[in-house]
Design a protein around this motif. Structure first.
Motif, PDB file in Angstrom:
ATOM      1  N   SER A 126      28.691  23.769  48.979  1.00 29.01           N
ATOM      2  CA  SER A 126      28.190  22.465  49.429  1.00 29.01           C
ATOM      3  C   SER A 126      29.373  21.490  49.467  1.00 29.01           C
ATOM      4  O   SER A 126      29.708  20.854  48.455  1.00 29.01           O
ATOM      5  CB  SER A 126      27.092  21.967  48.493  1.00 29.01           C
ATOM      6  OG  SER A 126      26.541  20.772  48.975  1.00 29.01           O
ATOM      7  N   PRO A 127      30.006  21.358  50.638  1.00 26.76           N
ATOM      8  CA  PRO A 127      31.235  20.576  50.755  1.00 26.76           C
ATOM      9  C   PRO A 127      31.110  19.098  50.361  1.00 26.76           C
ATOM     10  O   PRO A 127      32.077  18.489  49.944  1.00 26.76           O
ATOM     11  CB  PRO A 127      31.605  20.687  52.239  1.00 26.76           C
ATOM     12  CG  PRO A 127      30.898  21.899  52.714  1.00 26.76           C
ATOM     13  CD  PRO A 127      29.645  22.008  51.893  1.00 26.76           C
ATOM     14  N   LEU A 151      27.667  19.462  38.679  1.00 27.60           N
ATOM     15  CA  LEU A 151      27.312  20.412  39.727  1.00 27.60           C
ATOM     16  C   LEU A 151      28.459  21.365  40.019  1.00 27.60           C
ATOM     17  O   LEU A 151      28.260  22.582  40.117  1.00 27.60           O
ATOM     18  CB  LEU A 151      26.895  19.671  41.007  1.00 27.60           C
ATOM     19  CG  LEU A 151      25.538  18.988  40.976  1.00 27.60           C
ATOM     20  CD1 LEU A 151      25.334  18.145  42.222  1.00 27.60           C
ATOM     21  CD2 LEU A 151      24.425  20.009  40.843  1.00 27.60           C
ATOM     22  N   LYS A 152      29.642  20.820  40.138  1.00 24.35           N
ATOM     23  CA  LYS A 152      30.787  21.673  40.442  1.00 24.35           C
ATOM     24  C   LYS A 152      31.013  22.709  39.341  1.00 24.35           C
ATOM     25  O   LYS A 152      31.266  23.879  39.622  1.00 24.35           O
ATOM     26  CB  LYS A 152      32.044  20.832  40.654  1.00 24.35           C
ATOM     27  CG  LYS A 152      32.044  20.062  41.959  1.00 24.35           C
ATOM     28  CD  LYS A 152      33.331  19.270  42.107  1.00 24.35           C
ATOM     29  CE  LYS A 152      33.382  18.524  43.407  1.00 24.35           C
ATOM     30  NZ  LYS A 152      34.633  17.746  43.546  1.00 24.35           N
ATOM     31  N   LEU A 153      30.928  22.285  38.091  1.00 23.76           N
ATOM     32  CA  LEU A 153      31.127  23.217  36.987  1.00 23.76           C
ATOM     33  C   LEU A 153      30.063  24.308  36.960  1.00 23.76           C
ATOM     34  O   LEU A 153      30.299  25.406  36.454  1.00 23.76           O
ATOM     35  CB  LEU A 153      31.152  22.466  35.659  1.00 23.76           C
ATOM     36  CG  LEU A 153      32.382  21.596  35.419  1.00 23.76           C
ATOM     37  CD1 LEU A 153      32.216  20.780  34.141  1.00 23.76           C
ATOM     38  CD2 LEU A 153      33.648  22.453  35.357  1.00 23.76           C
ATOM     39  N   SER A 154      28.893  24.000  37.513  1.00 24.04           N
ATOM     40  CA  SER A 154      27.832  25.011  37.541  1.00 24.04           C
ATOM     41  C   SER A 154      27.897  25.884  38.786  1.00 24.04           C
ATOM     42  O   SER A 154      27.078  26.775  38.962  1.00 24.04           O
ATOM     43  CB  SER A 154      26.460  24.341  37.442  1.00 24.04           C
ATOM     44  OG  SER A 154      26.199  23.593  38.614  1.00 24.04           O
ATOM     45  N   GLY A 155      28.869  25.627  39.678  1.00 26.33           N
ATOM     46  CA  GLY A 155      29.051  26.492  40.844  1.00 26.33           C
ATOM     47  C   GLY A 155      28.484  25.936  42.133  1.00 26.33           C
ATOM     48  O   GLY A 155      28.349  26.655  43.121  1.00 26.33           O
ATOM     49  N   ILE A 156      28.161  24.661  42.157  1.00 26.09           N
ATOM     50  CA  ILE A 156      27.639  24.035  43.370  1.00 26.09           C
ATOM     51  C   ILE A 156      28.666  23.010  43.828  1.00 26.09           C
ATOM     52  O   ILE A 156      28.967  22.045  43.115  1.00 26.09           O
ATOM     53  CB  ILE A 156      26.284  23.348  43.110  1.00 26.09           C
ATOM     54  CG1 ILE A 156      25.279  24.380  42.620  1.00 26.09           C
ATOM     55  CG2 ILE A 156      25.796  22.628  44.359  1.00 26.09           C
ATOM     56  CD1 ILE A 156      23.979  23.784  42.109  1.00 26.09           C
ATOM     57  N   GLY A 157      29.233  23.238  45.025  1.00 26.44           N
ATOM     58  CA  GLY A 157      30.243  22.326  45.526  1.00 26.44           C
ATOM     59  C   GLY A 157      31.075  22.974  46.608  1.00 26.44           C
ATOM     60  O   GLY A 157      30.717  24.035  47.134  1.00 26.44           O
ATOM     61  N   PRO A 158      32.223  22.362  46.947  1.00 28.47           N
ATOM     62  CA  PRO A 158      33.097  22.917  47.987  1.00 28.47           C
ATOM     63  C   PRO A 158      33.687  24.259  47.547  1.00 28.47           C
ATOM     64  O   PRO A 158      34.341  24.350  46.509  1.00 28.47           O
ATOM     65  CB  PRO A 158      34.200  21.863  48.131  1.00 28.47           C
ATOM     66  CG  PRO A 158      33.697  20.638  47.438  1.00 28.47           C
ATOM     67  CD  PRO A 158      32.705  21.095  46.424  1.00 28.47           C
ATOM     68  N   LYS A 159      33.443  25.287  48.329  1.00 29.66           N
ATOM     69  CA  LYS A 159      33.840  26.657  47.976  1.00 29.66           C
ATOM     70  C   LYS A 159      35.328  26.765  47.633  1.00 29.66           C
ATOM     71  O   LYS A 159      35.693  27.344  46.603  1.00 29.66           O
ATOM     72  CB  LYS A 159      33.492  27.603  49.126  1.00 29.66           C
ATOM     73  CG  LYS A 159      33.787  29.045  48.845  1.00 29.66           C
ATOM     74  CD  LYS A 159      33.364  29.930  50.000  1.00 29.66           C
ATOM     75  CE  LYS A 159      33.634  31.382  49.680  1.00 29.66           C
ATOM     76  NZ  LYS A 159      33.156  32.254  50.769  1.00 29.66           N
ATOM     77  N   ALA A 160      36.184  26.180  48.462  1.00 29.70           N
ATOM     78  CA  ALA A 160      37.632  26.305  48.229  1.00 29.70           C
ATOM     79  C   ALA A 160      38.031  25.665  46.896  1.00 29.70           C
ATOM     80  O   ALA A 160      38.843  26.227  46.154  1.00 29.70           O
ATOM     81  CB  ALA A 160      38.410  25.659  49.376  1.00 29.70           C
ATOM     82  N   GLU A 161      37.456  24.518  46.599  1.00 30.18           N
ATOM     83  CA  GLU A 161      37.790  23.846  45.340  1.00 30.18           C
ATOM     84  C   GLU A 161      37.293  24.646  44.142  1.00 30.18           C
ATOM     85  O   GLU A 161      38.012  24.833  43.156  1.00 30.18           O
ATOM     86  CB  GLU A 161      37.186  22.439  45.309  1.00 30.18           C
ATOM     87  CG  GLU A 161      37.526  21.663  44.054  1.00 30.18           C
ATOM     88  CD  GLU A 161      36.923  20.269  44.046  1.00 30.18           C
ATOM     89  OE1 GLU A 161      36.985  19.630  42.982  1.00 30.18           O
ATOM     90  OE2 GLU A 161      36.386  19.819  45.069  1.00 30.18           O
ATOM     91  N   LEU A 162      36.068  25.145  44.222  1.00 31.51           N
ATOM     92  CA  LEU A 162      35.515  25.932  43.119  1.00 31.51           C
ATOM     93  C   LEU A 162      36.345  27.199  42.899  1.00 31.51           C
ATOM     94  O   LEU A 162      36.648  27.557  41.761  1.00 31.51           O
ATOM     95  CB  LEU A 162      34.051  26.277  43.383  1.00 31.51           C
ATOM     96  CG  LEU A 162      33.079  25.097  43.495  1.00 31.51           C
ATOM     97  CD1 LEU A 162      31.673  25.593  43.798  1.00 31.51           C
ATOM     98  CD2 LEU A 162      33.098  24.246  42.245  1.00 31.51           C
ATOM     99  N   ASN A 163      36.705  27.861  44.004  1.00 31.31           N
ATOM    100  CA  ASN A 163      37.518  29.071  43.894  1.00 31.31           C
ATOM    101  C   ASN A 163      38.874  28.771  43.249  1.00 31.31           C
ATOM    102  O   ASN A 163      39.390  29.584  42.478  1.00 31.31           O
ATOM    103  CB  ASN A 163      37.734  29.704  45.271  1.00 31.31           C
ATOM    104  CG  ASN A 163      36.492  30.433  45.747  1.00 31.31           C
ATOM    105  OD1 ASN A 163      35.650  30.847  44.956  1.00 31.31           O
ATOM    106  ND2 ASN A 163      36.372  30.585  47.062  1.00 31.31           N
ATOM    107  N   SER A 164      39.455  27.592  43.557  1.00 33.67           N
ATOM    108  CA  SER A 164      40.773  27.262  43.002  1.00 33.67           C
ATOM    109  C   SER A 164      40.733  27.112  41.485  1.00 33.67           C
ATOM    110  O   SER A 164      41.755  27.237  40.817  1.00 33.67           O
ATOM    111  CB  SER A 164      41.328  25.984  43.637  1.00 33.67           C
ATOM    112  OG  SER A 164      40.631  24.851  43.174  1.00 33.67           O
TER     113      SER A 164
END
Length: 129
Positions: free
Chosen positions: A24-25, A2-15
């Motif tokens: 989605s935190p 999910l995170k690799l596809s862009g679903i997850g905590p915004k700050a972590e994905l942006n990093s």
């Protein structure tokens, strides 16, 4: 995934320069490993609950016959009417990060040594484990 596809905590994905589709935190939290440690004890006598059981639901399986012949009385349906566990408990270990239950302990008249192809063929091959 999910995170690799862009679903997850915004700050972590942006990093990681992953474009955010959904902020989605909670994604990726409360993940648990599933460690299994089997402890089998061989008893001097067979467990009576498994008398005649082959657990293959064929005409020679006495436990299957018991289940079929007592459709209205749950307590009389025997082994097939259970989940196979004789005792179950949940516990909180001293190593958990929070107050959540982190251990699931069960006892069963079965030779469970873990999951592998056709593990279920061996789980009751002996009636004293």
């Amino acid at each position: 995934m999910l995170k690799l596809s862009g679903i997850g905590p915004k700050a972590e994905l942006n990093s990681f320069n992953i474009p955010v589709l959904v902020d989605s935190p909670g994604v990726g939290t409360n993940m648990q490993d599933r460690y299994e440690i089997g402890l089998n004890v061989q008893h001097s006598q067979d467990f009576h609950i498994l008398d005649g059981c082959t657990l293959d639901a064929k005409p020679h399986d006495e436990c299957y016959k018991q289940w079929q012949n007592n459709p209205s009385v749950l307590a009389a349906r025997g082994t097939y009417a259970t989940d196979g566990l004789a005792a179950t408990m949940v516990a909180h270990s001293d190593y958990a990060d929070n107050s959540d239950v982190d251990m699931f302990i069960f006892g069963s008249p079965a030779n469970f040594t873990g999951y592998f192809p056709q593990w279920y063929d061996y789980i009751v091959d002996k009636h004293n484990l």
